[in-house]
Design a protein around this motif. Structure first.
Motif: not given
Length: 691
Positions: A33-52
């Motif tokens: 969840k976004a709230g668990k990441i402290i950085n105010p702005e970031f780029i990240a890579k999502c894995p396959p299979g998150c549409q659940d």
């Protein structure tokens, strides 16, 4: 020439290094969840299979920070279910988040949240440096030095605490410290009156962590508060093994600095002269041999729940009360009558971190379960209930762990005193997953102690309803056996387990379909497809949502009742088989007929939802029948096509009209309202009060 070649070579090497210095994109999991990441702005890579559906999303375009980052990116159309890079920007919280269905993901509505985020294509913005490693707010330990002592300090976003050891309190902290007199009490076999023998007075201060490790079972210590005001809660005698000595459990002095980022805690051994075994509120017989539990009645043959007990394994509970807890759980297993066709029960023990002792499918009879409970060793640690609820919500109720789907999910939390972390958010997320949370609090905080509790009203914040049904307070561990039968009755009362009910599994949905001549055969098939598309969205079974249908012209016909079909496939097949009738349009009579033939036979714990589809003005009055249906608890949605009268649609619909009535100019556009209709049904369901 040599100098020139050297310079040229150096320039080429520098160019290579510059090209190699590409942005490293960290990968995140689907459940982050976004709230668990402290950085105010970031780029990240999502894995396959998150549409659940298990990765919840709240909002549209702007998302609440406890949404799944990757599933929000899918909802917004930035990536699809194959994953990819995304740019996340934190923004301020909003007073409202609108749910919607987009790109195969249904987001939920939310009244307000403290932080939001935006998702966009994973390309860096000019002038912004992005982290190659994301900083998470999950608890970690850092070492803090105080004098010559080194202490591990847990830190986190919810609570940041520091503990230090000190032999002398400093004036700056104004710490209240007492000088105790340790005592040993020799017990005479002929009497229970202790004879104190004092030793030289000493002062011993420890950290909470050290106290828990070195004096486990002897101290009732918590990182948030210490209990010293209630004799039944604090002044307990502990039987020391292999000796004839009983040591009085210490009373602890507690102080917390106000306005300071660090909370310092000091625990001090002390005793009260003349305090005997009877002063603790227990008799000597109870102390050494807890009385047998009362006989337990036979189980409810209609009880079918998937049940998880959160067992308190913290050091604060002590070995004696941990054993009483195991006896209680064993008797609960016996009273429930564990079986593959009835209740199933698993246990998670919590301390610093939770762990599954056994899941729902490990034992399918009470005898084996009771034997297994007796062998559970105590974990120790703090009382991190919020962390345990998050663990259960994420891991316990899965198909792999024996979750049956058709049975309500129930969690019973055993609490000795109070939690050492926050439970509100973890409980809310568990409730939103359909988990029913019960709290059994033993020897809860006294009025004078509540100021030391992180969340003084944590039970009301955690349970689904604040009417007392989901919480039981037990004054003493030796009274725990008395709540076995009341608790069995409550967890088996499936009609009142409202948290397992969602907008998609707790309704009787009745379709009232216009089959008049003006509709026509081709358009009628389009209407049936619309009905089928809505029905697909619900969880259909004899215990979940049920579907019924009425077709009308001048007359009315019951196509199938709520109890006719109990699977989604059977319902869809029945809808497909409905034959076009043709005739006039008596919508008022059809509403009365549906009320009598469908909704009068609805189950009392079901929400009654009527969805009426018509293409013209009625030959009879619709207002009186609609009003009668509303008064009988029917929630009415009206869908008008082509020549339908707007005033009649509004009269048929439940207030507010705008959220319960729809109009479309052509039959072929009906499909556009499927998602909107489901969203409105769920929004209305989620807005119900908790008390």
């Amino acid at each position: 020439l040599g100098v020139f070649l050297i310079c040229t070579y150096a320039a080429k090497e520098a160019t290579k290094k510059t090209k190699k210095a590409k942005l490293y994109v960290p990968q995140i999991d689907c459940d982050v969840k976004a709230g668990k990441i402290i950085n105010p702005e970031f780029i990240a890579k999502c894995p396959p299979g998150c549409q659940d559906v298990k990765y919840r999303v709240y909002g549209t375009d702007i998302y609440a920070s406890f949404s799944s980052v990757c599933n929000a990116a899918i909802h917004s159309g930035i990536i699809d279910n194959t994953g990819g890079k995304i740019l996340v920007q934190k923004v301020a919280g909003h007073s409202g988040y609108r749910g919607s269905f987009s790109n195969g993901v249904r987001s939920l509505s939310l009244p307000r949240w403290r932080e939001s985020f935006l998702v966009s294509e994973g390309k860096p913005r000019k002038g912004v440096t992005y982290p190659s490693t994301l900083e998470y707010s999950s608890s970690k330990s850092t070492a803090v030095k105080s004098g010559n002592d080194r202490v591990n300090v847990p830190t986190g976003d919810a609570v940041r605490k520091e503990y230090q050891t000190s032999s002398v309190p400093t004036p700056a902290t104004q710490m209240a410290t007492t000088t105790p007199t340790p005592t040993t009490m020799m017990t005479d076999p002929s009497t229970t009156t202790p004879k104190p023998t004092t030793t030289p007075a000493t002062t011993r201060t420890t950290t909470v962590a050290a106290a828990a490790k070195t004096r486990a079972g002897l101290h009732r210590v918590r990182d948030i508060a210490f209990r010293g005001t209630s004799t039944s809660a604090s002044n307990r005698n502990i039987l020391r093994p292999n000796t004839g000595i009983q040591r009085q459990e210490p009373v602890a002095a507690f102080w917390r600095a106000t306005g300071s980022p660090a909370h310092l805690a000091v625990e001090t051994d002390s005793w009260k002269p003349g305090l005997s075994l009877f002063d603790t509120g227990f008799s000597s017989k109870e102390e050494l041999n807890p009385k047998p539990l009362e006989s337990i009645s036979q189980r409810n043959p209609n009880c079918k729940v998937d049940l998880s007990f959160l067992m308190d394994g913290s050091w604060s509970i002590g070995k004696r009360r941990f054993q009483l807890q195991k006896q209680f759980l064993g008797n609960m297993a016996q009273a429930l009558g564990i079986s593959s066709t009835g209740p199933l029960m698993g246990i998670v023990q919590y301390g610093d971190d939770p762990s599954t002792e056994f899941n729902l499918k490990t034992y399918t009879n009470s005898k084996d379960l009771r034997n297994a409970i007796e062998k559970i060793p105590q974990k120790g640690g703090l009382s991190n209930i919020g962390k345990a609820l998050s663990f259960v919500n994420k891991n316990f109720f899965s198909d792999a762990n024996g979750n049956r789907g058709g049975a309500p999910n129930v969690v019973v939390v055993m609490v000795d005193g109070w939690p050492t972390d926050r439970v509100e958010e973890a409980s809310r997320l568990a409730r939103e997953s359909g988990i029913n949370i019960f709290f059994v609090t033993i020897e809860a905080a006294a009025e004078s102690e509540k100021q030391n509790v992180m969340e003084p009203n944590f039970v009301d914040k955690a349970v689904c309803r604040t009417n007392g049904f989901y919480s039981i307070n037990v004054p003493s561990w030796f009274s725990l056996h008395k709540v076995v039968q009341p608790l069995v009755k409550r967890v088996c009362d499936t009609d009142r387990l409202v948290c397992s009910k969602t907008c998609l599994n707790s309704a009787d949905v009745g379709f009232v379909i216009d089959g008049s001549s003006s509709v026509g055969t081709s358009n009628f098939r389009t209407v049936l497809q619309f009905v089928a598309n809505i029905s697909k969205e619900f969880e259909i079974s004899d215990t979940d949502t049920r579907i019924g249908a009425v077709q009308y012209t001048y007359e009315q016909r019951l196509e199938f009742s709520f109890d006719k079909y109990s699977t989604k496939q059977d319902v869809l097949s029945a809808i497909k088989r409905i034959s076009y009738w043709s005739g006039g349009t008596s919508t008022g009579a059809a509403i009365s007929y549906a009320s009598e033939q469908l909704f009068s036979k609805s189950k009392p714990n079901k929400r009654k939802i009527m969805i009426l589809i018509t293409d013209g003005r009625s030959y009879d009055d619709v207002r009186v029948p609609a009003m009668a249906a509303h008064q009988n608890g029917v929630i009415a949605y009206s869908i008008g096509v082509a020549w339908a009268a707007q005033d009649e649609l509004e009269a048929i619909a439940t207030d507010p009209d705008k959220e319960h009535s729809f109009f479309v100019d052509e039959f072929d556009n009906l499909y556009r309202f499927v998602n909107q209709l489901i969203q409105n049904i769920c929004t209305e369901f989620n807005s119900q009060p908790r008390n």
